[in-house]
Design a protein around this motif. Structure first.
Motif, short mmCIF file in Angstrom:
data_model
loop_
_atom_site.label_atom_id
_atom_site.label_comp_id
_atom_site.label_asym_id
_atom_site.label_seq_id
_atom_site.Cartn_x
_atom_site.Cartn_y
_atom_site.Cartn_z
N ILE A 172 -3.18 4.59 -1.21
CA ILE A 172 -3.37 2.81 -1.05
C ILE A 172 -1.79 2.39 -0.51
O ILE A 172 -0.96 2.99 -0.89
CB ILE A 172 -3.02 2.60 -2.27
CG1 ILE A 172 -4.83 2.80 -2.71
CG2 ILE A 172 -3.07 0.61 -2.32
CD1 ILE A 172 -5.62 2.25 -4.93
N ALA A 173 -2.00 1.88 0.67
CA ALA A 173 -0.77 1.29 0.83
C ALA A 173 -0.80 -0.26 1.95
O ALA A 173 -1.88 -0.86 2.25
CB ALA A 173 -0.61 2.32 2.65
N ILE A 174 -0.14 -1.14 1.58
CA ILE A 174 -0.51 -2.05 2.16
C ILE A 174 1.02 -2.12 3.76
O ILE A 174 0.18 -3.48 4.04
CB ILE A 174 1.08 -3.15 1.08
CG1 ILE A 174 0.35 -2.88 -0.32
CG2 ILE A 174 0.43 -4.65 2.04
CD1 ILE A 174 0.14 -3.86 -1.21
N ASP A 175 2.11 -2.08 3.69
CA ASP A 175 2.69 -2.02 5.52
C ASP A 175 2.49 -0.34 6.64
O ASP A 175 2.30 0.25 5.46
CB ASP A 175 4.12 -2.01 4.58
CG ASP A 175 4.45 -2.80 6.03
OD1 ASP A 175 4.14 -2.99 6.85
OD2 ASP A 175 6.16 -2.89 6.02
N PHE A 176 1.73 -1.30 7.40
CA PHE A 176 1.79 -0.54 8.49
C PHE A 176 2.91 -0.36 9.23
O PHE A 176 2.58 -0.13 10.29
CB PHE A 176 0.08 0.01 9.00
CG PHE A 176 -0.58 0.20 7.93
CD1 PHE A 176 -0.86 0.73 7.64
CD2 PHE A 176 -1.33 -1.45 7.17
CE1 PHE A 176 -2.25 0.85 6.22
CE2 PHE A 176 -2.03 -1.24 6.40
CZ PHE A 176 -3.01 0.15 6.21
#
Length: 176
Positions: A172-176
């Motif tokens: 799970i990740a928010i910033d790309f």
């Protein structure tokens, strides 16, 4: 008993309407298909796309967006150039407004079907990206179908910005 069934039916109906409104106007999920954004996003990753963000803000360089390609299904790519920018690639390095672009997200630097390009190679008249158009590239440059293949994308074709990877759960990740 009938009253309880009616209450449940109303609650379910309201939930369905709320979900429909959210999916229609605010957010949509998207499945990444292919390896063109590897290692940032991998084949099979599921992401949440914010559909309204560009109604209140501007498309910016480095945004990861989903857009209608006009050819196949929707694509996910990274915004490299925005209106007014000059972009070219020399020796596998992207130059944005004459300066080399620091692209830590690009790890696959093997042979590409188009290692060098200028905006004119992509069919752009003039020296800068025109208003309402954007240059997009995949992070896995050797295999990505992107602006080098189909030219600039239009602002109208952008569905939204990728803001959350929710699958697989361990990534799970928010910033790309």
């Amino acid at each position: 008993m009938a009253k309880e069934i009616r209450e449940w039916a109303v609650a379910i109906f309201i939930a369905i309407v709320v979900i429909a409104v959210i999916r229609m106007f605010l957010f949509v999920t998207f499945a990444v298909d292919g390896l063109s954004m590897d290692p940032t996003l991998e084949d099979g990753d599921r992401v949440v796309v914010n559909k309204f963000i560009y109604d209140i803000g501007e498309v910016e360089q480095d945004d990861v967006v989903v857009f209608e390609s006009g050819q196949d299904s929707a694509y996910v790519k990274r915004i490299i150039g925005v209106p007014g920018d000059t972009v070219e690639m020399k020796d596998k390095t992207v130059y944005l407004n004459g300066e080399p672009l620091q692209e830590d997200y690009v790890t696959h630097r093997g042979e590409s079907y188009m290692d060098n390009f200028t905006l004119s190679d992509l069919g752009v008249e003039g020296e800068v990206i025109p208003e309402g158009h954007y240059l997009v590239l995949g992070d896995n440059r050797p295999i990505s179908r992107d602006s080098r293949d189909f030219g600039l994308i239009t602002e109208a074709s952008i569905i939204g910005e990728v803001q959350l990877r929710f699958w697989p759960l361990n990534e799970i990740a928010i910033d790309f």
